[in-house]
Design a protein around this motif. Structure first.
Motif, mmCIF file in Angstrom:
data_model
loop_
_atom_site.group_PDB
_atom_site.id
_atom_site.type_symbol
_atom_site.label_atom_id
_atom_site.label_comp_id
_atom_site.label_asym_id
_atom_site.label_seq_id
_atom_site.Cartn_x
_atom_site.Cartn_y
_atom_site.Cartn_z
ATOM 1 N N UNK A 398 23.607 11.818 11.479
ATOM 2 C CA UNK A 398 24.154 10.577 11.711
ATOM 3 C C UNK A 398 23.790 10.246 13.257
ATOM 4 N N UNK A 399 23.901 11.348 14.006
ATOM 5 C CA UNK A 399 23.507 11.165 15.585
ATOM 6 C C UNK A 399 22.040 10.719 15.619
ATOM 7 N N UNK A 400 21.172 11.314 14.874
ATOM 8 C CA UNK A 400 19.914 11.056 14.724
ATOM 9 C C UNK A 400 19.347 9.711 14.432
ATOM 10 N N UNK A 401 20.074 9.388 13.467
ATOM 11 C CA UNK A 401 19.945 7.902 12.916
ATOM 12 C C UNK A 401 20.336 6.894 13.886
ATOM 13 N N UNK A 402 21.645 7.227 14.663
ATOM 14 C CA UNK A 402 22.071 6.039 15.540
ATOM 15 C C UNK A 402 21.086 6.152 16.855
ATOM 16 N N UNK A 403 20.526 7.154 17.062
ATOM 17 C CA UNK A 403 19.642 7.214 18.258
ATOM 18 C C UNK A 403 18.335 6.696 17.944
#
Length: 531
Positions: A398-403
């Motif tokens: 999720x963090x990778x997608x958000x960034x």
């Protein structure tokens, strides 16, 4: 003496059997439902995960709710917005009572909302009511015992939608009690909680609508699919609603004696998120080629075992603004190759092993998600795209997608696509998350920019005319179906697995727990003697 001891032991034995029988009868009167994860919080101002939200539906009522077309309608109160959007006036139902016997008043609504606005409780919903200094709920006024007025600075078109998950709590309830001993106005009232194990509820006979048929409800946390499946077979669990059983397990449980499987249309949506800032994926022809290259029907049939339906819009077909007449992408290898040629990615070795280009698809580490991704990999290979797969545990993914650290990603949207607010949140350029604001601006993680889409969304948000809104959202969906900042895949079905003792199962497409209030639960059959 020996005879006295023997008689005493026999009496104790009969007493133990009697107590055991009583306990068994008590347990059999409770409907036991399994959930797959622990709720974040029973406080409706705090718990925003899907399990918390579902349990809140049993304990609380909000000012407004959604109908079957996902329009906002009254729940605890009717509402009226001023023509200039500066106030919304709510008029409460008279005679509604909390589980503790107190009557609901405007002061309870003010207390609940003020605690979110002033930060008295750390609520993830606060940002829905305070966008900025010039765009926010300014105050909550309890004008009289049954009238609440929200004063708004600027125009907040999503305000009514933001109120849907906010259950009203009694004035003066501490944050600790709201989380550990919650009191609401809902159809069930809280009894006890064994953390990480179970929550016990009982019917609230004073509920302002029809009280539940089920008098006792036990919600048990069982994270392991195999354990949950076993306990359903044994009859220790009577109900499991959308608990993430793999489709093949669901199919197998259809033939289990004593169980029933109810499968209905759902509204959540799976899609491939596309980073449109990527040099390859910035070309619309490439995005459309990928959409043509994926055989949704085959995956729905063979992997989902029919427990999903094809999606053509971010909105589900039940939503009032859904537009059915948009460009759709039936599996077409020849068309996909033609589009890749037009984009400048020709097949250098004429259907040989050399790919036109390579992309990476990211997923969570969930086994079913990785299985789906593997199907994408095989299918896109046939149009000359090499797809590399990367998976990570959900928080990292999720963090990778958000960034924006991805090319393609496989995602599911739960609940948010029931509201037209989804267009502003996913597709308006102001919702592109940035590091400067800690990625808080919105969920336009595709980094999609289209001035025409921005203009149409703003017009739709500024008008109170539903017919005009519907036309604007129709235009938006047509453009998005061509541009494909996301590649829509399917709407997973709602899956309810229940004991044959459970009746009147009528789950609505949203997958909410509201239907539990109307369930019936018959007595357990007597076990036959082995003699």
């Amino acid at each position: 003496m020996k005879k006295i001891i023997l008689n005493s032991l026999i009496c104790l034995l009969f007493l133990a059997i009697a107590l055991s029988s009583c306990n068994g009868n008590s347990e059999s009167s409770a409907l036991v439902m399994a959930v797959e994860s622990n709720p974040k919080s029973l406080d409706p101002r705090v718990g925003n995960d899907s399990i918390s939200a579902r349990i809140h539906q049993l304990l609380f009522n909000s000012l407004v709710k959604k109908n079957e077309r996902f329009e906002i309608i009254p729940n605890l109160a009717t509402f009226e917005e001023s023509p200039d959007h500066s106030t919304i006036t709510f008029r409460l139902r008279p005679g509604v009572k909390f589980h503790n016997g107190r009557e609901l008043t405007a002061r309870d609504v003010k207390y609940t909302l003020d605690s979110i606005l002033n930060g008295a409780v750390q609520s993830p919903y606060r940002g829905d009511f305070i966008k900025s200094d010039s765009l926010r709920v300014e105050s909550v006024e309890a004008r009289d015992p049954l009238t609440v007025v929200l004063r708004i600075r600027g125009h907040l078109p999503t305000l009514l939608t933001s109120l849907v998950p906010i259950g009203i709590i009694p004035e003066g309830m501490s944050n600790q009690d709201a989380a550990q001993k919650p009191v609401g106005t809902g159809p069930f009232k809280f009894v006890s909680q064994a953390e990480q194990q179970q929550i016990d509820l009982e019917a609230f006979d004073g509920y302002f609508e029809n009280p539940p048929s089920i008098k006792r409800l036990r919600i048990r946390l069982i994270q392991d699919n195999a354990v949950r499946q076993l306990e359903l077979k044994r009859g220790d669990i009577h109900l499991a609603v959308n608990t993430l059983f793999p489709p093949d397990v669901v199919e197998a449980m259809k033939s289990e004696p004593g169980l029933k499987v109810v499968i209905t249309n759902g509204t959540n949506i799976d899609y491939i998120g596309v980073n449109v800032t990527d040099p390859i994926l910035s070309k619309r022809e490439v995005r459309q080629a990928i959409a043509y290259g994926i055989d949704r029907e085959q995956i729905i049939r063979e992997v989902w075992r029919g427990q999903a339906r094809k999606a053509i819009s971010i909105l589900p077909p039940e939503q009032w603004a859904f537009e059915p007449d948009v460009k759709s992408y039936n599996h077409d290898v020849a068309k996909a190759k033609q589009l890749l040629d037009q984009a400048g990615y020709t097949d250098a070795d004429s259907n040989g092993p050399q790919p036109r280009f390579t992309l990476t698809l990211k997923t969570s580490s969930n086994a079913f998600s990785r299985q789906i991704a593997s199907n994408f990999q095989d299918q896109l290979k046939k149009i000359g795209i090499e797809l590399k797969l990367e998976s990570a545990e959900f928080a990292t993914f999720q963090s990778q997608v958000i960034q924006g650290n991805f090319q393609l990603c496989y995602l599911r949207d739960i609940g948010a696509n029931q509201h037209v607010d989804i267009f502003q949140n996913l597709y308006h350029s102001r919702s592109i998350p940035t590091a400067a604001k800690n990625y808080s601006e919105g969920r336009n993680r595709s980094r999609y920019r289209n001035p025409e889409i921005d203009r149409l969304i703003e017009r739709a948000e500024s008008t109170g005319n539903e017919m005009e809104q519907k036309e604007l959202y129709r235009q938006i969906q047509k453009i998005l179906a061509e541009d494909l900042p996301q590649i829509y895949l399917w709407h997973p079905s709602n899956v309810v697995i229940a004991s044959n003792r459970v009746g009147n199962i009528n789950i609505d497409p949203s997958g909410s727990f509201f239907f539990i209030r109307s369930l019936t639960f018959s007595e357990a059959p007597l076990k036959e003697s082995s003699e």
